[in-house]
Enzyme design. Sequence first.
Site, PDB file in Angstrom:
ATOM      1  N   CYS A 237       0.809  -1.227   0.000  1.00  0.00           N
ATOM      2  CA  CYS A 237       0.000   0.000   0.000  1.00  0.00           C
ATOM      3  C   CYS A 237       0.839   1.272   0.000  1.00  0.00           C
ATOM      4  CB  CYS A 237      -0.970  -0.014   1.179  1.00  0.00           C
ATOM      5  SG  CYS A 237      -0.203   0.013   2.818  1.00  0.00           S
ATOM      6  N   HIS A 290      -2.668   0.797   6.860  1.00  0.00           N
ATOM      7  CA  HIS A 290      -2.966   0.827   5.422  1.00  0.00           C
ATOM      8  C   HIS A 290      -3.154   2.271   4.966  1.00  0.00           C
ATOM      9  CE1 HIS A 290      -4.214  -0.963   1.619  1.00  0.00           C
ATOM     10  NE2 HIS A 290      -5.206  -0.086   1.568  1.00  0.00           N
ATOM     11  N   ASN A 302      -5.733   1.979  -4.326  1.00  0.00           N
ATOM     12  CA  ASN A 302      -4.797   1.429  -3.340  1.00  0.00           C
ATOM     13  C   ASN A 302      -4.319   0.038  -3.727  1.00  0.00           C
ATOM     14  OD1 ASN A 302      -6.602  -0.494  -1.022  1.00  0.00           O
ATOM     15  ND2 ASN A 302      -7.570   0.442  -2.791  1.00  0.00           N
TER      16      ASN A 302
END
Length: 329
Positions: A237, A290, A302
């Site tokens: 990420c 994240h 993402n």
Amino acid sequence: MISKKVVLPLVFSAPFIFFFVLCIVVVMTISRENQVGDDFIGGGDGEYETVGIAPEVERFRAVFEKYARQEGVFDQVNIIMALTMQESGGRSLDIMQSSESIGLPPNSITDPERSIEVGIKHFKKVFKQAGGDVRLTLQAYNFGSGFIDYVKKNGGKYTKKLALDFSRLQAFKMGWKSYGDPSYVDHVMRYVKGSDKNVKPVKGSMDFYETVMKEALKYEGQPYAWGGSNPETGFDCSGLVQWSFAKAGITLPRTAQEQHGATKKISEKEATAGDLVFFGGTYEGKAITHVGIYVGNGRMFNSNDSGIQYSDLKSGYWRDHLVSFGRIK
């Protein structure tokens, strides 16, 4: 007064009680890690909206959602329903044509809900084997998982050419005129509308947004790579965020936690395309686990367990884990 006969067993049992409690904690921790790593496939295809789904399929949406949620592929519901349109169009009791996935003759299943339950279990299995590549998953649903192995040996990424080559190869081996539907992905995708590979200007977006997204979208559909931070290794990420922003001349730290600290916290109402969005609790670790690129309209781009893609922030898994929005200082 408690006699020694009673006290001694209590005293000596304390270490065993401690050990027992410790074992429970360890088992729960492992269970949680397994759930995050194996059972949940986060993110998904929130960018896909269904088009032309027949009423015979649409009426089972709640059933699709039930089993997709149960199998951890809830964000793939629209893709699964599009797949079902190609499989039967709702004109068969074995609505997902899933009988063969459990070793039964075609159309052996005569209960639509059972067909959906079995079909989604099979979809989830193939989806994991395909590393979250939606198109590879779809083609393997038609060809069988052997196609995934074939792709891995021939570049590692789904292409229409590989589907055609595999179909010809299998037909030759079997002595058949044809094998499967090499255009299966195209046929399924007729029933969804997805993201545009060309980045369009977003009103109110950051000046660098188009440059960042033009780079990020090059990797759409690729699998998530833990620790990856460049095209050669793949991306996790924060690696995707760091790499994409660097193309716009913006230097960001490496991890999601560090990127969180490097941004100015803003409210969701203030957030615009080009801001970052942060999450916690997606695995056992730091407070921020994240990060994604906010693209406006309650969506982000993402890299997650389902691959590099758009995800919906309005509800579901990502909504539940959302911590904050951040703006590049």
